[in-house]
Design a protein around this motif. Structure first.
Motif, PDB file in Angstrom:
ATOM      1  N   HIS A 375      49.315  -4.412  15.246  1.00  0.00           N
ATOM      2  CA  HIS A 375      47.889  -4.122  15.422  1.00  0.00           C
ATOM      3  C   HIS A 375      47.598  -2.703  14.923  1.00  0.00           C
ATOM      4  N   TYR A 376      46.325  -2.458  14.653  1.00  0.00           N
ATOM      5  CA  TYR A 376      45.867  -1.141  14.215  1.00  0.00           C
ATOM      6  C   TYR A 376      45.058  -0.493  15.336  1.00  0.00           C
ATOM      7  N   LEU A 377      45.105   0.841  15.393  1.00  0.00           N
ATOM      8  CA  LEU A 377      44.241   1.554  16.325  1.00  0.00           C
ATOM      9  C   LEU A 377      42.818   1.554  15.784  1.00  0.00           C
ATOM     10  N   ASP A 378      41.853   1.428  16.682  1.00  0.00           N
ATOM     11  CA  ASP A 378      40.440   1.436  16.309  1.00  0.00           C
ATOM     12  C   ASP A 378      39.855   2.797  16.664  1.00  0.00           C
ATOM     13  N   PHE A 379      39.278   3.492  15.680  1.00  0.00           N
ATOM     14  CA  PHE A 379      38.777   4.839  15.919  1.00  0.00           C
ATOM     15  C   PHE A 379      37.259   4.906  16.062  1.00  0.00           C
ATOM     16  N   GLY A 380      36.544   3.908  15.592  1.00  0.00           N
ATOM     17  CA  GLY A 380      35.140   3.757  15.928  1.00  0.00           C
ATOM     18  C   GLY A 380      34.155   4.715  15.289  1.00  0.00           C
ATOM     19  N   GLU A 381      34.564   5.486  14.267  1.00  0.00           N
ATOM     20  CA  GLU A 381      33.623   6.385  13.599  1.00  0.00           C
ATOM     21  C   GLU A 381      33.650   6.136  12.096  1.00  0.00           C
ATOM     22  N   GLU A 382      32.565   6.518  11.454  1.00  0.00           N
ATOM     23  CA  GLU A 382      32.394   6.259  10.021  1.00  0.00           C
ATOM     24  C   GLU A 382      33.320   7.112   9.165  1.00  0.00           C
ATOM     25  N   THR A 383      33.519   8.355   9.578  1.00  0.00           N
ATOM     26  CA  THR A 383      34.415   9.251   8.863  1.00  0.00           C
ATOM     27  C   THR A 383      35.172  10.080   9.894  1.00  0.00           C
ATOM     28  N   TYR A 384      36.472  10.202   9.730  1.00  0.00           N
ATOM     29  CA  TYR A 384      37.318  10.809  10.754  1.00  0.00           C
ATOM     30  C   TYR A 384      38.676  11.151  10.145  1.00  0.00           C
ATOM     31  N   ASP A 385      39.552  11.717  10.963  1.00  0.00           N
ATOM     32  CA  ASP A 385      40.956  11.842  10.602  1.00  0.00           C
ATOM     33  C   ASP A 385      41.798  11.519  11.829  1.00  0.00           C
ATOM     34  N   ALA A 386      42.898  10.833  11.614  1.00  0.00           N
ATOM     35  CA  ALA A 386      43.840  10.501  12.679  1.00  0.00           C
ATOM     36  C   ALA A 386      45.250  10.618  12.120  1.00  0.00           C
ATOM     37  N   TRP A 387      46.185  11.046  12.950  1.00  0.00           N
ATOM     38  CA  TRP A 387      47.541  11.259  12.462  1.00  0.00           C
ATOM     39  C   TRP A 387      48.558  11.078  13.582  1.00  0.00           C
ATOM     40  N   ILE A 388      49.773  10.700  13.182  1.00  0.00           N
ATOM     41  CA  ILE A 388      50.887  10.596  14.117  1.00  0.00           C
ATOM     42  C   ILE A 388      51.311  12.010  14.472  1.00  0.00           C
ATOM     43  N   SER A 389      51.352  12.317  15.767  1.00  0.00           N
ATOM     44  CA  SER A 389      51.642  13.675  16.211  1.00  0.00           C
ATOM     45  C   SER A 389      53.123  13.836  16.523  1.00  0.00           C
ATOM     46  N   THR A 390      53.457  14.713  17.458  1.00  0.00           N
ATOM     47  CA  THR A 390      54.853  15.015  17.788  1.00  0.00           C
ATOM     48  C   THR A 390      55.422  13.965  18.729  1.00  0.00           C
ATOM     49  N   ASN A 391      56.441  13.244  18.239  1.00  0.00           N
ATOM     50  CA  ASN A 391      57.055  12.160  19.020  1.00  0.00           C
ATOM     51  C   ASN A 391      58.572  12.244  18.903  1.00  0.00           C
ATOM     52  N   PRO A 392      59.200  13.226  19.567  1.00  0.00           N
ATOM     53  CA  PRO A 392      60.632  13.435  19.373  1.00  0.00           C
ATOM     54  C   PRO A 392      61.538  12.447  20.101  1.00  0.00           C
ATOM     55  N   GLU A 393      60.992  11.672  21.061  1.00  0.00           N
ATOM     56  CA  GLU A 393      61.823  10.783  21.868  1.00  0.00           C
ATOM     57  C   GLU A 393      61.780   9.349  21.336  1.00  0.00           C
ATOM     58  N   PHE A 394      62.944   8.724  21.169  1.00  0.00           N
ATOM     59  CA  PHE A 394      63.031   7.322  20.746  1.00  0.00           C
ATOM     60  C   PHE A 394      62.636   6.357  21.865  1.00  0.00           C
ATOM     61  N   ASP A 395      63.200   6.608  23.040  1.00  0.00           N
ATOM     62  CA  ASP A 395      63.091   5.646  24.140  1.00  0.00           C
ATOM     63  C   ASP A 395      61.772   5.831  24.881  1.00  0.00           C
ATOM     64  N   SER A 396      60.669   5.486  24.213  1.00  0.00           N
ATOM     65  CA  SER A 396      59.337   5.627  24.797  1.00  0.00           C
ATOM     66  C   SER A 396      58.404   4.588  24.180  1.00  0.00           C
ATOM     67  N   ASP A 397      57.539   4.041  25.005  1.00  0.00           N
ATOM     68  CA  ASP A 397      56.498   3.146  24.499  1.00  0.00           C
ATOM     69  C   ASP A 397      55.193   3.900  24.283  1.00  0.00           C
ATOM     70  N   MET A 398      55.244   5.236  24.441  1.00  0.00           N
ATOM     71  CA  MET A 398      54.048   6.050  24.335  1.00  0.00           C
ATOM     72  C   MET A 398      54.002   6.738  22.969  1.00  0.00           C
ATOM     73  N   LEU A 399      52.968   6.441  22.210  1.00  0.00           N
ATOM     74  CA  LEU A 399      52.733   7.102  20.933  1.00  0.00           C
ATOM     75  C   LEU A 399      51.757   8.252  21.132  1.00  0.00           C
ATOM     76  N   ARG A 400      52.117   9.424  20.685  1.00  0.00           N
ATOM     77  CA  ARG A 400      51.164  10.542  20.707  1.00  0.00           C
ATOM     78  C   ARG A 400      50.566  10.691  19.314  1.00  0.00           C
ATOM     79  N   TYR A 401      49.250  10.714  19.274  1.00  0.00           N
ATOM     80  CA  TYR A 401      48.583  10.906  17.984  1.00  0.00           C
ATOM     81  C   TYR A 401      47.425  11.878  18.130  1.00  0.00           C
ATOM     82  N   GLY A 402      46.966  12.365  16.994  1.00  0.00           N
ATOM     83  CA  GLY A 402      45.836  13.291  16.968  1.00  0.00           C
ATOM     84  C   GLY A 402      44.619  12.633  16.354  1.00  0.00           C
ATOM     85  N   TYR A 403      43.443  13.095  16.776  1.00  0.00           N
ATOM     86  CA  TYR A 403      42.199  12.529  16.261  1.00  0.00           C
ATOM     87  C   TYR A 403      41.136  13.617  16.189  1.00  0.00           C
TER      88      TYR A 403
END
Length: 705
Positions: A375-403
């Motif tokens: 699936h894709y993340l939905d950002f809901g705006e016409e123009t934006y920026d989003a990026w994968i942030s700092t995620n140093p741990e493998f064993d996690s279901d939590m994604l940190r991203y920036g918007y």
């Protein structure tokens, strides 16, 4: 040779500022001409200002100081306004603030700022966020003795006990690596000079790998191994890059199992690796370099994962067993797509996260390893920026991203890839009366001369917008495949709240629309970058979005080259232009392989020792194409210690413009005598530079409060 004839004029202009100006401003400095012939391919260019590249000549320094004095004199009536702009920018910033902590190897790492301090404290806590804080680097204290100070990077040993960090005190991006104990704050005597600033620890807690720069060209070209407590003179050279079109760097995989040496040029890559537990082993080649083959690697379990353009213009994702790394063994995971550019990826125990770009916008795609569901993340705006942030741990279901977007302050978000729940951890706080609902962002499409649709992102304040009446501030870059993604800026509010429309032209030469967007704006297609930008301005003019008599353009570095080209081609489109650290003498610079970074750029601009590239570059080079015509008002900025674009390029350009232009519009050169390419290092100090730029533009439209 000393250039003495200029000194008297310099002293006249400088001494003017010690008196109270009455009515008339001083005459601008006129640089002396000393013709120098530059010949190649049967063509001879005359460079009257070549002498300005003598940084150690006191007459050159006198000239730069005279230009600064002239700029100060011309802008003196805006000093109070500049102070007002600076104060309102600072007032929007939360002075005491803290970054979102991230966890790695049992510790939470973050930085924080206190009060009026220009620099952050780098901190960590063990185990949980309620633990006692440990300040690793007190940068406000460390920076006190310097006019410029920058931490290039830091890295902690695997046992969490030793901190390696790098610092630059000259603004030439030549970093010195130092070490300190995180157990008793003892500072080690080991100091390693002239590095890129990156430090990679082996898993033995005593060995580090680092990259040094060539003393003349500043190209990172050697990787050394240092054992803590030994003499730096005895450091072992583990790799030297002989091809001066390649950059060298070093890092550790997310798995912490491999140390990687990376070698990269514009169109080719090569990687070498060793087991991080065996720092004395010999580096193995992952896949030997080939022309036009680009790839990058990371590691997870029994495989290396590879993002590559191998038979894939927009890149694809592949994997290969750790003992079979040549490309013949690579297995496709995500194929190439003509309409989607694969930007990057992040590996977790249960999920694969992929950064993509489609239709000019960043997307984040999530795939479950076991089920294959996506699936894709939905950002809901016409123009934006989003990026994968700092995620140093493998064993996690939590994604940190920036918007972020033009109206939404930058946010750090945790996304549960299993439950699909979002948690906003922190959103940039804008002090004062900011309300995002007061502003509107749009995404428009201009048509270039060849029919290509070029995206434009813009924002304005709703209650101040009147169609065809607002001044425009438009910026662009369009080089190196670097995309001009939109972002929120509290500083920008000083323009928006005074009625400006602020826009970004996503011109070719970036990578907004995929790899072909980059290829259509480089080498022998570089002029598309310039004509795209002018087309965007014409579109906004013709559609009556803005006041066509109040258009201002801004660009820095290669974006400064863009500024130089557009004013030579279509000066009539612009009321004013700001060129920051502009790369404007492209032919002369690219012919001189002793100038820092030149050789690594041949695949971007072309090598002018080849006549075809020489002729083409000469046809658009801003410095070489200055002509007797009217130019818009211009503010040009540079730094004496700039290692990316040498100060003499903008200095020569301004001298030639002043000699040839036929108008009386202001032309100002501001040289920062203490800093380099990135400007001031302090978080507030750099706003003085922005205040000058904004005051220059606002003054030209009659806004002074």
């Amino acid at each position: 040779m000393k250039i003495k004839s200029f000194v008297s004029l310099a002293l006249v202009v400088i001494s003017f500022l010690s008196c109270k100006p009455k009515v008339k401003l001083p005459e601008p400095p006129i640089a002396q001409k000393f013709p120098k012939e530059l010949s190649i391919h049967g063509d001879t260019r005359i460079d009257n200002y070549y002498w300005l590249n003598q940084r150690e000549d006191s007459s050159v320094i006198d000239y730069l100081k005279a230009e600064n004095a002239y700029t100060n004199a011309v802008m003196k009536h805006t000093e109070t306004f500049q102070t007002k702009l600076f104060d309102e920018m600072v007032a929007r910033i939360k002075k005491t603030d803290e970054s979102v902590p991230y966890k790695t190897n049992g510790y939470y790492y973050y930085n924080r700022t206190e009060g009026d301090a220009e620099y952050p404290l780098y901190c960590r806590k063990k185990g949980n966020l309620k633990a006692e804080e440990q300040i690793m680097l007190n940068v406000p204290e460390m920076a006190k003795a310097y006019s410029f100070y920058n931490i290039g990077g830091y890295s902690v040993s695997e046992n969490n006990e030793i901190l390696a960090y790098s610092e630059d005190t000259l603004s030439r991006r030549k970093y010195t690596i130092k070490f300190k104990s995180l157990v008793d704050d003892k500072v080690y005597p080991d100091e390693i000079a002239n590095t890129t600033g990156g430090i990679t620890w082996a898993n033995d807690n005593k060995t580090v790998f680092y990259t040094v720069k060539h003393p003349e060209t500043l190209l990172p070209y050697k990787v050394f191994k240092h054992i803590l407590g030994t003499s730096v003179k005895d450091d072992e050279l583990v790799y030297e890059e002989k091809d001066n079109t390649f950059y060298t760097f070093c890092y550790k995989t997310k798995s912490r199992k491999y140390i990687i040496i990376g070698l990269s040029s514009t169109l080719s890559s090569e990687y070498r690796y060793i087991n991080a537990n065996k720092p004395n082993s010999k580096f193995k080649i992952f896949q030997a370099r080939e022309k036009d083959l680009e790839y990058s690697i990371d590691h997870y379990q029994d495989h290396f994962y590879i993002r590559t353009n191998y038979k894939a213009k927009n890149f694809r994702l592949m994997k290969t067993p750790v003992n079979k790394t040549e490309k013949e063994n690579w297995i496709e995971m995500i194929p190439n797509r003509d309409d989607v550019f694969l930007s990057n990826f992040e590996i977790f125990k249960n999920y694969l996260v992929v950064g993509e770009r489609k239709n000019g916008l960043n997307q984040i795609r999530i795939r479950n390893w076991k089920t294959g569901e996506e699936h894709y993340l939905d950002f809901g705006e016409e123009t934006y920026d989003a990026w994968i942030s700092t995620n140093p741990e493998f064993d996690s279901d939590m994604l940190r991203y920036g918007y972020t977007s033009l109206t939404t302050p930058t946010s750090k978000i945790d996304y549960n890839m299993n439950t699909k729940e979002k948690t906003i951890l922190k959103q940039q706080e804008v002090l004062g009366d900011f309300n995002k609902d007061n502003y509107e962002a749009k995404r428009l499409w201009a048509t270039a001369a060849d029919g290509t649709k070029v995206p434009i992102s813009l924002v304005y304040r709703k209650d101040m917008y009147k169609k065809g009446k607002n001044p425009l501030w438009i910026s662009g870059y369009g080089s190196y495949g670097s995309s001009s993604d939109v972002y929120f800026s509290s500083v920008r509010l000083s323009l928006l709240d005074r009625g400006f429309v602020v826009a970004t032209a996503h011109v070719r030469g970036g990578q907004e629309m995929g790899r072909y967007w980059y290829e259509d704006g480089k080498l022998l297609k570089k002029k598309n970058t310039f004509t795209d930008f002018n087309a965007c301005v014409e579109y906004l003019d013709n559609q009556n979005f803005v006041d066509r008599t109040k258009v201002f353009a801004w660009g820095g570095s290669a974006g400064g080259l863009l500024m130089g080209a557009i004013v030579n081609m279509r000066p009539d489109l612009y009321k004013g232009v700001i060129a920051a650290v502009p790369f404007v003498d492209i032919v002369t610079t690219m012919l001189d392989e002793t100038i820092p970074l030149t050789t690594g750029e041949f695949d971007e601009w072309g090598n002018p020792k080849n006549k075809e590239y020489y002729d083409y570059m000469l046809s658009y080079s801003p410095y070489d194409n200055v002509k007797a015509q009217n130019y818009p008002a211009m503010l040009v900025t540079t730094g004496l210690h700039d290692s990316q674009v040498q100060y003499w390029e903008p200095a020569k350009w301004v001298a030639k413009l002043r000699d040839m232009k036929t108008d009386k519009n202001p032309l100002l050169l501001k040289t920062n005598m203490d800093f380099g390419h990135g400007g001031a290092s302090g978080r507030f100090e750099r706003l003085h530079e922005v205040s000058l730029e904004y005051a220059f533009v606002l003054d030209l439209v009659g806004i002074n409060r």
